[in-house]
Design a protein around this motif. Structure first.
Motif, PDB file in Angstrom:
ATOM      1  N   UNK A   1     -72.091 -13.570  87.556  1.00 11.26           N
ATOM      2  CA  UNK A   1     -71.507 -12.498  86.757  1.00 11.26           C
ATOM      3  C   UNK A   1     -70.988 -11.379  87.649  1.00 11.26           C
ATOM      4  N   UNK A   2     -71.785 -10.983  88.638  1.00 13.70           N
ATOM      5  CA  UNK A   2     -71.375  -9.901  89.535  1.00 13.70           C
ATOM      6  C   UNK A   2     -70.105 -10.269  90.307  1.00 13.70           C
ATOM      7  N   UNK A   3     -70.052 -11.491  90.832  1.00 12.00           N
ATOM      8  CA  UNK A   3     -68.880 -11.925  91.607  1.00 12.00           C
ATOM      9  C   UNK A   3     -67.621 -11.912  90.756  1.00 12.00           C
ATOM     10  N   UNK A   4     -67.737 -12.361  89.511  1.00 10.36           N
ATOM     11  CA  UNK A   4     -66.558 -12.441  88.651  1.00 10.36           C
ATOM     12  C   UNK A   4     -66.125 -11.069  88.120  1.00 10.36           C
ATOM     13  N   UNK A   5     -67.080 -10.165  87.928  1.00 10.61           N
ATOM     14  CA  UNK A   5     -66.712  -8.796  87.546  1.00 10.61           C
ATOM     15  C   UNK A   5     -65.902  -8.151  88.666  1.00 10.61           C
ATOM     16  N   UNK A   6     -66.375  -8.297  89.898  1.00  8.22           N
ATOM     17  CA  UNK A   6     -65.642  -7.730  91.032  1.00  8.22           C
ATOM     18  C   UNK A   6     -64.264  -8.378  91.184  1.00  8.22           C
ATOM     19  N   UNK A   7     -64.185  -9.653  90.901  1.00  5.25           N
ATOM     20  CA  UNK A   7     -62.901 -10.353  90.993  1.00  5.25           C
ATOM     21  C   UNK A   7     -61.908  -9.800  89.973  1.00  5.25           C
ATOM     22  N   UNK A   8     -62.389  -9.547  88.760  1.00  2.00           N
ATOM     23  CA  UNK A   8     -61.530  -8.952  87.722  1.00  2.00           C
ATOM     24  C   UNK A   8     -61.064  -7.558  88.142  1.00  2.00           C
ATOM     25  N   UNK A   9     -61.994  -6.716  88.571  1.00  4.86           N
ATOM     26  CA  UNK A   9     -61.643  -5.349  88.945  1.00  4.86           C
ATOM     27  C   UNK A   9     -60.683  -5.318  90.136  1.00  4.86           C
ATOM     28  N   UNK A  10     -60.856  -6.268  91.057  1.00  4.70           N
ATOM     29  CA  UNK A  10     -59.943  -6.339  92.199  1.00  4.70           C
ATOM     30  C   UNK A  10     -58.556  -6.794  91.750  1.00  4.70           C
ATOM     31  N   UNK A  11     -58.506  -7.723  90.803  1.00  2.00           N
ATOM     32  CA  UNK A  11     -57.212  -8.138  90.235  1.00  2.00           C
ATOM     33  C   UNK A  11     -56.491  -6.939  89.619  1.00  2.00           C
ATOM     34  N   UNK A  12     -57.255  -6.146  88.895  1.00  2.00           N
ATOM     35  CA  UNK A  12     -56.682  -4.964  88.234  1.00  2.00           C
ATOM     36  C   UNK A  12     -56.172  -3.963  89.270  1.00  2.00           C
ATOM     37  N   UNK A  13     -56.954  -3.750  90.323  1.00  2.00           N
ATOM     38  CA  UNK A  13     -56.556  -2.803  91.375  1.00  2.00           C
ATOM     39  C   UNK A  13     -55.290  -3.281  92.088  1.00  2.00           C
ATOM     40  N   UNK A  14     -55.164  -4.565  92.313  1.00  2.00           N
ATOM     41  CA  UNK A  14     -53.965  -5.099  92.976  1.00  2.00           C
ATOM     42  C   UNK A  14     -52.725  -4.901  92.109  1.00  2.00           C
ATOM     43  N   UNK A  15     -52.862  -5.194  90.806  1.00  2.00           N
ATOM     44  CA  UNK A  15     -51.706  -5.122  89.900  1.00  2.00           C
ATOM     45  C   UNK A  15     -51.274  -3.680  89.663  1.00  2.00           C
ATOM     46  N   UNK A  16     -52.226  -2.801  89.372  1.00  2.00           N
ATOM     47  CA  UNK A  16     -51.873  -1.445  88.949  1.00  2.00           C
ATOM     48  C   UNK A  16     -51.743  -0.448  90.101  1.00  2.00           C
ATOM     49  N   UNK A  17     -52.500  -0.657  91.175  1.00  2.00           N
ATOM     50  CA  UNK A  17     -52.520   0.353  92.232  1.00  2.00           C
ATOM     51  C   UNK A  17     -52.101  -0.211  93.596  1.00  2.00           C
TER      52      UNK A  17
END
Length: 263
Positions: A77-93
């Motif tokens: 769960x922790x690994x996949x949460x970080x993966x999602x947040x990193x995806x979001x950071x790449x796309x938006x920022x």
């Protein structure tokens, strides 16, 4: 005594002889059969003890929390949460993130599961596209990051090494020819529940992704985001594994009549 009466007595004696002989032969066969089959039954029993001991080692006396951690759900769960947040950071920022330094890195999470929706949308077809098809294809219009994210699906679920190993161990146990039908049924239910809970990570993180532009409009708010709230959302949907594990271990005790043997 007449000749007829003597013949009748002889026939009765012959019948009793053949009946007795047949009975002795049958009893001899059954005794020999039991002697021949006993080593086979003993060997089967030994094999059953081995495979059932492996099952008990996995599940006996373990709480829901311990079972989840045994199958690596905490790390997953922790690994996949970080993966999602990193995806979001790449796309938006446009943040440059090195995946090798993140919890979902390929060393700690060497395998993954891709859900059907993502496979249908993104995986390239096996058959090559003809030149005619290439000509007919129209260029895709450029979309904004907001439009892209509104259709975002979290579909590749990273699996920690411990999760892959435990599922592999479960599969090996289920291949044993010495399992009873009931133990196979319960093991299959445990595995099915584990797989459903893995897929739920993708479902929950897809829902979380939709809210990220509102709750994290900038990089600072993303850094402040607590993953505990996401973990709680997932735990609310989690299907308990322990009841099926307890049912299985209880069945094995009854099968071997452990309580009566220990009296």
């Amino acid at each position: 005594m007449t000749t007829e009466e003597l013949d009748h007595i002889v026939k009765i004696i012959e019948a009793l002889f053949y009946t007795l002989t047949g009975t002795v032969a049958l009893l001899t066969y059954l005794s020999a059969r039991k002697t021949v089959l006993q080593p086979i039954k003993t060997e089967v029993f030994k094999k059953q003890v081995e495979v059932f001991t492996a099952i008990m080692d996995l599940f006996n006396g373990k709480s829901e929390y311990k079972i989840r951690n045994t199958f690596g759900f905490d790390k997953m769960l922790r690994a996949n949460i970080f993966n999602l947040l990193d995806d979001y950071a790449r796309v938006f920022f446009s943040v440059n993130i090195d995946p090798d330094n993140r919890p979902y890195n390929k060393k700690d999470c060497p395998s993954s599961i891709i859900i059907a929706d993502v496979a249908d949308r993104y995986i390239t077809p096996i058959f090559p596209v003809s030149n005619e098809d290439k000509i007919e294809q129209t260029p895709q219009p450029t979309i904004t990051k907001e439009e892209f994210w509104s259709n975002y699906i979290y579909g590749e679920i990273c699996l920690p090494f411990s999760t892959s190993e435990m599922i592999k161990k479960l599969d090996e146990i289920m291949k044993s020819p010495f399992l009873t039908a009931e133990s196979i049924r319960l093991l299959a239910k445990i595995k099915e529940t584990i797989e459903e809970n893995i897929l739920k990570i993708g479902e929950v993180l897809t829902v979380v992704a939709k809210d990220l532009p509102k709750i994290c409009p900038d990089i600072d708010s993303l850094k402040r985001l607590s993953i505990a709230s996401i973990e709680n959302k997932y735990n609310e949907t989690f299907i308990l594994i322990e009841p099926y594990c307890s049912e299985l271990t209880d069945y094995l005790r009854k099968y071997f009549k452990v309580e009566s043997i220990m009296k």
